[in-house]
Design a protein around this motif. Structure first.
Motif, mmCIF file in Angstrom:
data_model
loop_
_atom_site.group_PDB
_atom_site.id
_atom_site.type_symbol
_atom_site.label_atom_id
_atom_site.label_comp_id
_atom_site.label_asym_id
_atom_site.label_seq_id
_atom_site.Cartn_x
_atom_site.Cartn_y
_atom_site.Cartn_z
ATOM 1 N N ILE A 1 -4.010 6.281 -1.000
ATOM 2 C CA ILE A 1 -5.316 5.624 -0.781
ATOM 3 C C ILE A 1 -6.019 5.469 -2.135
ATOM 4 N N GLU A 2 -5.941 6.519 -2.924
ATOM 5 C CA GLU A 2 -6.563 6.543 -4.252
ATOM 6 C C GLU A 2 -6.015 5.427 -5.136
ATOM 7 N N MET A 3 -4.709 5.236 -5.082
ATOM 8 C CA MET A 3 -4.068 4.260 -5.958
ATOM 9 C C MET A 3 -4.286 2.813 -5.494
ATOM 10 N N ALA A 4 -4.529 2.636 -4.201
ATOM 11 C CA ALA A 4 -4.593 1.283 -3.625
ATOM 12 C C ALA A 4 -5.775 0.483 -4.172
ATOM 13 N N ASP A 5 -5.631 -0.840 -4.141
ATOM 14 C CA ASP A 5 -6.720 -1.732 -4.531
ATOM 15 C C ASP A 5 -7.585 -2.093 -3.339
ATOM 16 N N MET A 6 -6.963 -2.129 -2.153
ATOM 17 C CA MET A 6 -7.714 -2.488 -0.940
ATOM 18 C C MET A 6 -7.196 -1.641 0.214
ATOM 19 N N VAL A 7 -8.112 -1.011 0.918
ATOM 20 C CA VAL A 7 -7.734 -0.190 2.068
ATOM 21 C C VAL A 7 -8.608 -0.621 3.237
ATOM 22 N N THR A 8 -7.976 -0.972 4.332
ATOM 23 C CA THR A 8 -8.728 -1.343 5.533
ATOM 24 C C THR A 8 -8.382 -0.380 6.646
ATOM 25 N N GLU A 9 -9.425 0.167 7.271
ATOM 26 C CA GLU A 9 -9.201 1.094 8.370
ATOM 27 C C GLU A 9 -9.511 0.381 9.680
ATOM 28 N N MET A 10 -8.482 0.212 10.512
ATOM 29 C CA MET A 10 -8.683 -0.392 11.816
ATOM 30 C C MET A 10 -9.285 0.683 12.729
ATOM 31 N N GLY A 11 -10.445 0.398 13.265
ATOM 32 C CA GLY A 11 -11.101 1.367 14.142
ATOM 33 C C GLY A 11 -10.975 0.919 15.588
ATOM 34 N N GLU A 12 -10.615 1.859 16.448
ATOM 35 C CA GLU A 12 -10.497 1.489 17.860
ATOM 36 C C GLU A 12 -11.864 1.493 18.536
ATOM 37 N N VAL A 13 -12.225 0.364 19.120
ATOM 38 C CA VAL A 13 -13.432 0.304 19.953
ATOM 39 C C VAL A 13 -12.997 0.372 21.416
ATOM 40 N N LYS A 14 -11.993 -0.436 21.750
ATOM 41 C CA LYS A 14 -11.408 -0.430 23.095
ATOM 42 C C LYS A 14 -9.942 -0.759 22.937
ATOM 43 N N HIS A 15 -9.099 -0.239 23.798
ATOM 44 C CA HIS A 15 -7.694 -0.668 23.809
ATOM 45 C C HIS A 15 -7.239 -0.798 25.250
ATOM 46 N N THR B 1 -4.678 0.898 7.606
ATOM 47 C CA THR B 1 -4.513 2.192 8.275
ATOM 48 C C THR B 1 -5.514 2.327 9.427
ATOM 49 N N GLY B 2 -5.619 3.504 9.999
ATOM 50 C CA GLY B 2 -6.580 3.752 11.075
ATOM 51 C C GLY B 2 -5.924 3.815 12.442
ATOM 52 N N LYS B 3 -6.740 4.207 13.430
ATOM 53 C CA LYS B 3 -6.223 4.461 14.778
ATOM 54 C C LYS B 3 -6.221 3.216 15.652
ATOM 55 N N GLY B 4 -6.927 2.184 15.233
ATOM 56 C CA GLY B 4 -7.016 0.966 16.056
ATOM 57 C C GLY B 4 -5.828 0.043 15.857
ATOM 58 N N LYS B 5 -5.709 -0.921 16.736
ATOM 59 C CA LYS B 5 -4.615 -1.885 16.665
ATOM 60 C C LYS B 5 -4.851 -2.903 15.550
ATOM 61 N N GLY B 6 -3.771 -3.372 14.957
ATOM 62 C CA GLY B 6 -3.875 -4.502 14.034
ATOM 63 C C GLY B 6 -3.310 -4.271 12.646
ATOM 64 N N LYS B 7 -2.764 -3.076 12.395
ATOM 65 C CA LYS B 7 -2.253 -2.760 11.054
ATOM 66 C C LYS B 7 -1.045 -3.626 10.705
ATOM 67 N N THR B 8 -0.065 -3.613 11.590
ATOM 68 C CA THR B 8 1.156 -4.374 11.329
ATOM 69 C C THR B 8 0.898 -5.872 11.470
ATOM 70 N N THR B 9 0.131 -6.252 12.468
ATOM 71 C CA THR B 9 -0.092 -7.688 12.675
ATOM 72 C C THR B 9 -0.913 -8.293 11.522
ATOM 73 N N ALA B 10 -1.846 -7.527 10.947
ATOM 74 C CA ALA B 10 -2.587 -8.043 9.786
ATOM 75 C C ALA B 10 -1.649 -8.202 8.591
ATOM 76 N N ALA B 11 -0.699 -7.272 8.448
ATOM 77 C CA ALA B 11 0.287 -7.379 7.361
ATOM 78 C C ALA B 11 1.155 -8.625 7.564
ATOM 79 N N LEU B 12 1.509 -8.894 8.811
ATOM 80 C CA LEU B 12 2.286 -10.106 9.108
ATOM 81 C C LEU B 12 1.474 -11.357 8.784
ATOM 82 N N GLY B 13 0.175 -11.290 9.013
ATOM 83 C CA GLY B 13 -0.709 -12.408 8.675
ATOM 84 C C GLY B 13 -0.717 -12.675 7.178
ATOM 85 N N LEU B 14 -0.744 -11.614 6.371
ATOM 86 C CA LEU B 14 -0.693 -11.779 4.915
ATOM 87 C C LEU B 14 0.632 -12.401 4.495
ATOM 88 N N MET B 15 1.699 -11.921 5.142
ATOM 89 C CA MET B 15 3.026 -12.477 4.828
ATOM 90 C C MET B 15 3.061 -13.971 5.120
#
Ligand code: ATP
Ligand code: MG
Length: 179
Positions: free
Chosen positions: A151-165, A17-31
């Motif tokens: 979020i409560e139920m999840a085992d792992m939650v990563t928040e993508m934070g935007e530094v620059k886009h 989750t989070g406002k930065g880029k990489g949520k979907t692409t990280a999921a694709l990486g896991l796949m």
């Protein structure tokens, strides 16, 4: 599902989750990583249209990986919201079947937070399906503003934070990076 893997596997609920880029692409990486193990993987995209024909759609086709782009696109127009609402119901039915069937080692629910945020789907329905899945199934959920109960139920939650886009500098969306 590969029985040699499932025997030792603890299925995880993973949220990007989070406002930065990489949520979907990280999921694709896991796949990709899971697919490399011969695991059976699928991604269901709740907002993207099949006709978007993004890099991941092309790659999935080439790899023989199941990826369903079952949304109506990203715009916030009334028509697009109505269309996404309608398609969410259909795709959620598919999602339930995939998560609970035991046929998959990993199910990615891309942008699931949007139907939840718009109230097209209740968090209780989602929690119910996650709780009742076979114990070895990994479920990856992406999107901004994921409800607290998930979020409560999840085992792992990563928040993508935007530094620059780069889009903020006016650099347009790049093939291979944005789509
Ligand atoms: P990606 O699919 O590239 O991993 P994402 O899933 O983290 O991105 P989404 O919220 O789904 O991000 O947004 C989809 C698109 O919007 C992506 O192409 C991404 O580059 C772009 N985007 C993400 N974050 C920002 C941002 N902070 N400002 C502008 N554009 C953004
Ligand atoms: Mg995304």
């Amino acid at each position: 599902m590969k029985t040699d893997i499932s025997r030792a596997t603890k299925g995880l609920i993973i949220i990007n989750t989070g406002k930065g880029k990489g949520k979907t692409t990280a999921a694709l990486g896991l796949m990709l990583r899971a697919w490399g193990h011969g695991m059976n993987v699928v991604m269901l995209q709740f907002i993207k249209r099949a006709s978007a024909n993004c890099g991941e759609h092309r790659a999935a086709q080439k790899m023989g990986v199941e990826l369903v782009a079952g949304g109506a696109g990203f715009t916030r127009s009334e028509r697009s919201l109505d269309a996404n609402k309608l398609l969410t119901g259909q795709l959620w039915k598919t999602a339930k079947e995939k998560v609970t069937s035991g046929d998959y080692d990993m199910v990615v629910l891309d942008e699931l937070s949007y139907p939840l945020r718009y109230g097209w789907l209740t968090v209780e329905e989602v929690l119910d399906v996650l709780r009742n899945r076979p114990p070895a199934v990994h479920v990856v959920i992406t999107g901004r503003d994921v409800p607290g109960e998930l979020i409560e139920m999840a085992d792992m939650v990563t928040e993508m934070g935007e530094v620059k886009h780069h889009l903020k500098k006016g650099i347009k969306a790049q093939p291979g990076i944005e789509f």
